[in-house]
Write an enzyme that holds these catalytic residues in place. Structure first.
Site, mmCIF file in Angstrom:
data_model
loop_
_atom_site.group_PDB
_atom_site.id
_atom_site.type_symbol
_atom_site.label_atom_id
_atom_site.label_comp_id
_atom_site.label_asym_id
_atom_site.label_seq_id
_atom_site.Cartn_x
_atom_site.Cartn_y
_atom_site.Cartn_z
ATOM 1 N N LYS A 143 -30.466 9.035 3.036
ATOM 2 C CA LYS A 143 -30.433 7.958 4.038
ATOM 3 C C LYS A 143 -30.680 8.481 5.455
ATOM 4 O O LYS A 143 -31.192 7.773 6.318
ATOM 5 C CB LYS A 143 -29.067 7.262 4.007
ATOM 6 C CG LYS A 143 -28.941 6.305 2.881
ATOM 7 C CD LYS A 143 -29.456 4.926 3.298
ATOM 8 C CE LYS A 143 -29.743 4.080 2.086
ATOM 9 N NZ LYS A 143 -31.082 3.531 2.028
ATOM 10 N N ARG A 144 -30.269 9.705 5.659
ATOM 11 C CA ARG A 144 -30.425 10.306 6.975
ATOM 12 C C ARG A 144 -31.896 10.306 7.426
ATOM 13 O O ARG A 144 -32.211 10.261 8.595
ATOM 14 C CB ARG A 144 -29.928 11.755 6.899
ATOM 15 C CG ARG A 144 -29.217 12.266 8.079
ATOM 16 C CD ARG A 144 -28.334 13.464 7.762
ATOM 17 N NE ARG A 144 -28.715 14.212 6.569
ATOM 18 C CZ ARG A 144 -29.633 15.196 6.543
ATOM 19 N NH1 ARG A 144 -30.241 15.541 7.639
ATOM 20 N NH2 ARG A 144 -29.913 15.828 5.426
#
Ligand code: GLU
Length: 475
Positions: free
Chosen positions: A250-251
């Site tokens: 997700k980063r």
């Protein structure tokens, strides 16, 4: 050739899994084999119908279709593991009868304790095969204690070598492994067991999957052998990483196909980009049609090193695909995004706008912002443009006078507008930039955009005059 994609419906389709599906699909199609979709939903606690539906939808959106699978059916179904529980039990029974598997009564707590001890001695945790040789009576005693057994597979002690189609020879020493569970105490199979039983019964010839499954492969091979089945070929693909070299998460931004769909990536572009994640031709060609990919794809050209998922490159590629679209189709594809922002217009007007802006669209979700000024009555002005361009002292007079000139112009085509405005500028002894810049800001609210005269033609006389009048008030 029979290949399969076997997602677990514990989340939406992840980029890495979509690539696995794609590579299996491409190879199956290339060899005119069969591509099978199998839903691995034996993990009841984490599997959700909603995710299964989502995965199926996203695969279809990508243009990946299967020959056999849930809903579609086929000769080797059902294709949902939760509907095959009886089969796994039968296979486990068979292994029990042949003394290749056994009941194990060790409790979770006991196993944890023993693993802790192993760790303390600097050894890696593994099952110590304690229940391998239980006597009948011990088994009965455990049962009376209320223990519910699992079924473990008896690992033969030996070296196992696989000839991975991407990674070459990889060997494993089974002496480092403990007997592993094939059936859980609730009567459902473990992932490792269900995969093998299904690959046997579905006659899978080639397994392409992520490198994260490589450590499971020796277990699978032992099971294939114990069940006297033909072992498929294996190809383990390197992982997909983010641009910083860490595992895609997700980063790095969106990680599911669904999110990219929402952002307005085109399926053709996404399909093309995914194929380049860990695969490429000698010539490093970048743009491929689906047919070309089916023809060109081969496991030999899959890279052993990790693939980097680069959102910028995907976005760039999407822009190229958008430019190749017919305006009518682009309008159709953009409509949901416009609607979401409360924007819309006549089909013909939208088509003309899209033709003008097509070069700038990199993803469909950008369309509303990009073309909003064509569609609203009151345009938003970029405050900096107002300050730096419209507020200059001579601008008000220029716009007023230009408005009068344009009021008398009957041919509002780009060519006629350009000729008229250039002549007018010359006659007034002005520089083109001193007229064109304020004119653009006055009718669009912005300093950049497509060709000024083309924009005016599409906006039409009425809107242009109205906006000039409106801009005068800002000067
Ligand atoms: N169900 C597994 C997963 O989603 C795939 C198993 C396999 O390809 O062998 O990771």
């Amino acid at each position: 050739m029979r290949l399969r994609f076997a997602p677990s419906p514990t989340g939406y389709l992840h980029i890495g899994n979509a690539r696995t599906a794609l590579f299996n699909y491409l190879l199956a199609k290339k060899h005119r084999g069969k591509f099978i979709l199998r839903i691995e939903d034996t993990d009841i606690a984490r599997s959700e119908k909603e995710f299964e539906k989502g995965i199926i939808e996203d695969l279809r959106w990508l243009g990946i279709d299967w020959d056999e699978g849930p809903e579609k059916g086929g000769d080797f179904g059902p294709y949902r593991q939760s509907e095959r529980l009886k089969t796994y039990r039968e296979f486990a029974e068979r292994l029990l009868k042949q003394d290749k598997a056994y009941y194990c009564y060790c409790s979770k707590g006991e196993l944890e304790q023993r693993n802790k001890e192993l760790l303390a001695r600097g050894e890696s945790p593994r099952y110590d095969n304690r229940c391998r040789n239980l006597t009948k009576n011990q088994g009965i005693e455990y049962k009376l204690e209320g223990r519910r057994p699992v079924i473990r597979f008896k690992i033969p002690e030996r070296m196992i070598e696989i000839n991975d189609l991407i990674r070459g020879k990889v060997s494993f020493d089974t002496r480092l492994m403990g007997d592993f569970i094939i059936m859980k105490s609730d009567g459902t199979p473990t992932f490792n067991f269900a995969v093998v039983v299904d690959d046997i019964l579905m006659r899978i010839t080639t397994v392409i999957r992520g490198e994260d499954h490589l450590s499971n492969t020796p277990r699978h091979i032992m099971l294939f052998e114990a069940l006297k089945a033909k072992i498929p070929e294996f190809a383990h693909m390197a992982m997909t990483l983010g641009p910083d070299g860490s595992r895609l998460s997700k980063r790095h931004g969106a990680t599911s196909v669904r999110e990219y769909r929402r952002l307005g990536m085109l399926p053709e572009a996404f399909f093309n980009y995914l194929a380049l994640l860990g695969w490429g031709t000698k010539e490093s060609q970048e743009l491929f049609t689906k047919e070309e990919l089916i023809k060109e794809f081969s496991l030999e050209r899959c890279k052993e090193g990790a693939a980097i998922f680069d959102i910028e490159k995907l976005t760039w590629m999407n822009g190229l695909y958008i430019r190749k679209k017919e305006p009518e189709e682009l309008v159709r594809l953009s409509l949901p995004y416009l609607k979401e922002k409360g924007l819309g217009g006549e089909e013909d007007y939208l088509r003309k706008i899209i033709v003008l802006e097509r070069e700038r669209i990199k993803k469909l979700s950008e369309v509303p912002e990009l073309i909003e000024y064509f569609l609203v009555e009151k345009i938003k002005f970029d405050p900096e443009a107002v300050e730096k361009v419209l507020k200059r002292p001579e601008v008000k007079e220029i716009l007023t006078s230009l408005k009068q000139e344009l009021e008398n112009l009957s041919d509002f085509s780009a060519g006629s507008l350009e000729k008229t405005i250039r002549n007018w500028t010359k006659n007034k002894d002005l520089k083109t930039k001193d007229v064109f810049h304020p004119l653009r800001v006055a009718i669009t609210g912005r300093t950049v955009g497509p060709g000024l005269f083309e924009t005016m033609e599409v906006l039409g006389k009425e809107r242009v005059l109205k906006r000039l009048k409106g801009a005068e008030r800002k000067c």
